[in-house]
Design a protein around this motif. Structure first.
Motif, PDB file in Angstrom:
ATOM      1  N   PHE A  77      40.349  31.659  53.194  1.00  0.00           N
ATOM      2  CA  PHE A  77      40.640  31.886  51.784  1.00  0.00           C
ATOM      3  C   PHE A  77      41.936  31.200  51.385  1.00  0.00           C
ATOM      4  O   PHE A  77      42.861  31.048  52.196  1.00  0.00           O
ATOM      5  CB  PHE A  77      40.786  33.383  51.493  1.00  0.00           C
ATOM      6  CG  PHE A  77      39.499  34.123  51.325  1.00  0.00           C
ATOM      7  CD1 PHE A  77      38.922  34.268  50.066  1.00  0.00           C
ATOM      8  CD2 PHE A  77      38.852  34.681  52.421  1.00  0.00           C
ATOM      9  CE1 PHE A  77      37.739  34.967  49.899  1.00  0.00           C
ATOM     10  CE2 PHE A  77      37.663  35.369  52.263  1.00  0.00           C
ATOM     11  CZ  PHE A  77      37.106  35.518  51.004  1.00  0.00           C
ATOM     12  N   TRP A  79      44.411  32.035  48.121  1.00  0.00           N
ATOM     13  CA  TRP A  79      44.551  32.957  46.999  1.00  0.00           C
ATOM     14  C   TRP A  79      45.569  32.447  45.990  1.00  0.00           C
ATOM     15  O   TRP A  79      46.688  32.103  46.345  1.00  0.00           O
ATOM     16  CB  TRP A  79      44.988  34.336  47.490  1.00  0.00           C
ATOM     17  CG  TRP A  79      43.921  35.035  48.260  1.00  0.00           C
ATOM     18  CD1 TRP A  79      43.790  35.093  49.619  1.00  0.00           C
ATOM     19  CD2 TRP A  79      42.812  35.755  47.721  1.00  0.00           C
ATOM     20  NE1 TRP A  79      42.673  35.802  49.965  1.00  0.00           N
ATOM     21  CE2 TRP A  79      42.047  36.226  48.820  1.00  0.00           C
ATOM     22  CE3 TRP A  79      42.395  36.042  46.425  1.00  0.00           C
ATOM     23  CZ2 TRP A  79      40.894  36.974  48.642  1.00  0.00           C
ATOM     24  CZ3 TRP A  79      41.238  36.788  46.253  1.00  0.00           C
ATOM     25  CH2 TRP A  79      40.495  37.252  47.349  1.00  0.00           C
ATOM     26  N   TYR A  92      41.690  43.593  49.675  1.00  0.00           N
ATOM     27  CA  TYR A  92      40.849  42.976  48.659  1.00  0.00           C
ATOM     28  C   TYR A  92      40.092  41.776  49.229  1.00  0.00           C
ATOM     29  O   TYR A  92      38.949  41.514  48.833  1.00  0.00           O
ATOM     30  CB  TYR A  92      41.668  42.545  47.441  1.00  0.00           C
ATOM     31  CG  TYR A  92      40.783  41.956  46.374  1.00  0.00           C
ATOM     32  CD1 TYR A  92      39.837  42.753  45.730  1.00  0.00           C
ATOM     33  CD2 TYR A  92      40.834  40.601  46.052  1.00  0.00           C
ATOM     34  CE1 TYR A  92      38.971  42.228  44.781  1.00  0.00           C
ATOM     35  CE2 TYR A  92      39.972  40.071  45.111  1.00  0.00           C
ATOM     36  CZ  TYR A  92      39.053  40.890  44.480  1.00  0.00           C
ATOM     37  OH  TYR A  92      38.186  40.354  43.557  1.00  0.00           O
ATOM     38  N   GLU A  93      40.689  41.061  50.163  1.00  0.00           N
ATOM     39  CA  GLU A  93      39.993  39.934  50.777  1.00  0.00           C
ATOM     40  C   GLU A  93      38.731  40.407  51.486  1.00  0.00           C
ATOM     41  O   GLU A  93      37.696  39.725  51.456  1.00  0.00           O
ATOM     42  CB  GLU A  93      40.906  39.196  51.755  1.00  0.00           C
ATOM     43  CG  GLU A  93      40.255  37.973  52.388  1.00  0.00           C
ATOM     44  CD  GLU A  93      41.234  37.108  53.147  1.00  0.00           C
ATOM     45  OE1 GLU A  93      42.215  36.655  52.542  1.00  0.00           O
ATOM     46  OE2 GLU A  93      41.021  36.897  54.366  1.00  0.00           O
ATOM     47  N   GLU A  95      36.935  43.002  50.595  1.00  0.00           N
ATOM     48  CA  GLU A  95      35.977  43.329  49.534  1.00  0.00           C
ATOM     49  C   GLU A  95      35.352  42.053  48.959  1.00  0.00           C
ATOM     50  O   GLU A  95      34.136  41.973  48.764  1.00  0.00           O
ATOM     51  CB  GLU A  95      36.669  44.118  48.424  1.00  0.00           C
ATOM     52  CG  GLU A  95      37.186  45.486  48.846  1.00  0.00           C
ATOM     53  CD  GLU A  95      37.973  46.157  47.744  1.00  0.00           C
ATOM     54  OE1 GLU A  95      37.958  45.646  46.599  1.00  0.00           O
ATOM     55  OE2 GLU A  95      38.596  47.189  48.013  1.00  0.00           O
ATOM     56  N   ALA A  96      36.199  41.067  48.683  1.00  0.00           N
ATOM     57  CA  ALA A  96      35.699  39.803  48.141  1.00  0.00           C
ATOM     58  C   ALA A  96      34.798  39.099  49.155  1.00  0.00           C
ATOM     59  O   ALA A  96      33.787  38.486  48.788  1.00  0.00           O
ATOM     60  CB  ALA A  96      36.873  38.906  47.761  1.00  0.00           C
ATOM     61  N   LEU A  99      31.101  40.017  48.995  1.00  0.00           N
ATOM     62  CA  LEU A  99      30.297  39.339  47.971  1.00  0.00           C
ATOM     63  C   LEU A  99      29.725  38.029  48.521  1.00  0.00           C
ATOM     64  O   LEU A  99      28.539  37.729  48.364  1.00  0.00           O
ATOM     65  CB  LEU A  99      31.147  39.052  46.744  1.00  0.00           C
ATOM     66  CG  LEU A  99      31.659  40.222  45.918  1.00  0.00           C
ATOM     67  CD1 LEU A  99      32.616  39.716  44.851  1.00  0.00           C
ATOM     68  CD2 LEU A  99      30.512  40.972  45.280  1.00  0.00           C
ATOM     69  N   VAL A 168      34.995  38.165  38.931  1.00  0.00           N
ATOM     70  CA  VAL A 168      35.263  39.431  39.612  1.00  0.00           C
ATOM     71  C   VAL A 168      36.361  40.215  38.890  1.00  0.00           C
ATOM     72  O   VAL A 168      37.129  39.660  38.103  1.00  0.00           O
ATOM     73  CB  VAL A 168      35.689  39.187  41.075  1.00  0.00           C
ATOM     74  CG1 VAL A 168      34.569  38.518  41.856  1.00  0.00           C
ATOM     75  CG2 VAL A 168      36.965  38.331  41.140  1.00  0.00           C
ATOM     76  N   ALA A 170      39.315  41.352  39.947  1.00  0.00           N
ATOM     77  CA  ALA A 170      40.296  41.255  41.028  1.00  0.00           C
ATOM     78  C   ALA A 170      41.435  42.241  40.812  1.00  0.00           C
ATOM     79  O   ALA A 170      41.674  42.718  39.707  1.00  0.00           O
ATOM     80  CB  ALA A 170      40.844  39.831  41.104  1.00  0.00           C
ATOM     81  N   CYS A 179      37.211  29.927  48.752  1.00  0.00           N
ATOM     82  CA  CYS A 179      36.830  30.316  50.114  1.00  0.00           C
ATOM     83  C   CYS A 179      35.967  29.219  50.707  1.00  0.00           C
ATOM     84  O   CYS A 179      34.997  28.771  50.085  1.00  0.00           O
ATOM     85  CB  CYS A 179      36.072  31.642  50.103  1.00  0.00           C
ATOM     86  SG  CYS A 179      35.553  32.190  51.754  1.00  0.00           S
ATOM     87  N   LEU A 188      36.283  32.419  43.376  1.00  0.00           N
ATOM     88  CA  LEU A 188      36.335  33.693  42.680  1.00  0.00           C
ATOM     89  C   LEU A 188      37.366  33.602  41.569  1.00  0.00           C
ATOM     90  O   LEU A 188      38.470  33.093  41.796  1.00  0.00           O
ATOM     91  CB  LEU A 188      36.716  34.831  43.634  1.00  0.00           C
ATOM     92  CG  LEU A 188      35.688  35.246  44.677  1.00  0.00           C
ATOM     93  CD1 LEU A 188      35.729  34.304  45.873  1.00  0.00           C
ATOM     94  CD2 LEU A 188      35.940  36.675  45.156  1.00  0.00           C
ATOM     95  N   ARG A 190      39.257  35.827  38.350  1.00  0.00           N
ATOM     96  CA  ARG A 190      39.503  37.109  37.687  1.00  0.00           C
ATOM     97  C   ARG A 190      38.986  37.013  36.255  1.00  0.00           C
ATOM     98  O   ARG A 190      39.518  36.267  35.430  1.00  0.00           O
ATOM     99  CB  ARG A 190      40.997  37.417  37.697  1.00  0.00           C
ATOM    100  CG  ARG A 190      41.390  38.714  36.991  1.00  0.00           C
ATOM    101  CD  ARG A 190      42.896  38.859  36.989  1.00  0.00           C
ATOM    102  NE  ARG A 190      43.335  39.998  36.212  1.00  0.00           N
ATOM    103  CZ  ARG A 190      43.458  41.234  36.685  1.00  0.00           C
ATOM    104  NH1 ARG A 190      43.185  41.473  37.953  1.00  0.00           N
ATOM    105  NH2 ARG A 190      43.864  42.224  35.915  1.00  0.00           N
TER     106      ARG A 190
END
Length: 368
Positions: A77, A79, A92-93, A95-96, A99, A168, A170, A179, A188, A190
């Motif tokens: 990733f 960010w 959070y990574e 969770e993402a 997806l 998402v 975020a 990613c 991804l 926000r």
């Protein structure tokens, strides 16, 4: 699970714990280190008994090694964030990552093949900012993004480049991410950012996807803390040219001979049409040589806030994306996964998930 994914997760957990291959080999009772090396590279499968021992030695639940809806060790990733505490970003990574892993796993289940070839930009860290901007201009031309590139950028990324784009919710401080996986790229964004910021983040992350092998981005980019690295500045120049190509700047001009409030009004109107922020447009004009830097600096910032609106534009795109919704809905219809399981993985109520998919025009039966 493919042997390669199990091996990748074993390696990721071993390295996270700071264990050498030799140490784990001794703890597992393998005759030599080459056995563990072959497991980690996917050349040798792991038996059920061995997997239980790995779970014990590496202090991880079995699901860590077997859950197909998890990214562990194989995804990298980058960010785009500011001021996010490391533990929150780690959580959070994960969770993402679910997806992206869900899309990857269901795609394999449904016979969806990843792109055979991946596009890339012929740029390196030695490239100039002008080179990056020129690449952005060519991207607009070759993919026919039209007079307002922001309108079609997501479509081109998904359809022509095979990139998974997800809107998402975020955590605060995160505006976007890229990613990179061996078989899939994802971006991804926000979705609660203003439209101009969303579009800019999308084009910025596109640059990282297209240059990942030549100049891998840092895992963390703090967009609010200068000085920023060269790769990020190259990404900025590319993104600005994609969203605000020279032809559009000329069409919305002329820009010479106007200053102050008149310039602010023209910037705001042009920014609204292009789907960018007035501030980004101002500096793109400076970079393109169409506006003197001193004149740009002389514009009152207050006049450019929210592109001249009294409040930010309210334009909230639906969660996820249409390709994501279509694939998941098809997998549920085919009995590959239950609607309740999907909702649990995505952290949504089943009815909320159906509403999110319906916003993309995708039917989803929550009873399946």
């Amino acid at each position: 699970m493919q042997a390669g994914l199990v091996g990748t997760r074993i390696k990721a957990k071993r390295e996270a714990l700071g264990f050498s291959q030799e140490a784990v080999t001794r703890l597992l009772g393998f005759k030599d280190r080459q056995t563990l090396s072959a497991i980690e590279t996917g050349e040798r499968r792991v038996s059920a008994q061995e997997l239980v021992r790995f779970a014990e030695v590496l202090a991880a639940p079995l699901t860590y090694f077997t859950d197909p809806f998890l990214l562990a060790g194989e995804g990298r990733f980058s960010w785009r964030q500011s001021g996010v505490a490391a533990p929150k970003l780690e959580t959070y990574e994960q969770e993402a990552g679910r997806l992206i892993a869900l899309f990857r796993a269901l795609g394999a289940e449904m016979g969806k093949r990843p792109p055979l070839l991946r596009r890339s930009l012929a740029l390196t860290k030695a490239s100039s900012y002008e080179d990056a901007a020129a690449a952005g201009e060519r991207f607009v031309e070759e993919f026919r993004l039209g007079d307002v590139p922001a309108r079609r950028l997501t479509e081109v990324m998904e359809r022509d480049l095979g990139i998974l784009v997800l809107m998402v919710d975020a955590i605060p401080g995160v505006s976007g991410a890229a990613c990179h996986l061996p078989e899939l790229d994802a971006v991804l964004i926000r979705r609660r950012e203003v439209p101009g910021r969303r579009h800019y983040d999308l084009a910025h992350e596109l640059f990282h996807i297209l240059t990942w092998e030549a100049m891998p981005p840092e895992r963390l980019e703090d967009f609010a803390a200068p000085p920023r690295g060269r790769v990020e500045q190259l990404a900025d120049n590319f993104a600005a040219a994609v969203l605000m190509p020279r032809a559009a700047l000329d069409r919305l001009g002329p820009w010479d001979g106007i200053e102050g409030g008149a310039l602010a009004a023209q910037l705001n109107a042009a920014a609204e049409e292009l789907g960018v922020t007035s501030s980004a447009l101002r500096w793109r004009l400076v970079g393109a040589g169409l506006l003197p830097k001193a004149v740009a600096q002389g514009v009152d910032e207050a006049l450019l806030r929210n592109n001249g609106r009294k409040a930010p534009a309210r334009d909230l795109p639906p969660l996820f994306s249409k390709p994501f919704a279509e694939l998941v809905a098809a997998a549920v219809d085919a009995g590959r996964i239950s609607a309740r399981r999907v909702a649990g993985l995505l952290g949504l109520a089943v009815d909320d998930l159906a509403d999110a998919f319906a916003a993309h025009g995708v039917a989803f039966d929550p009873g399946l």
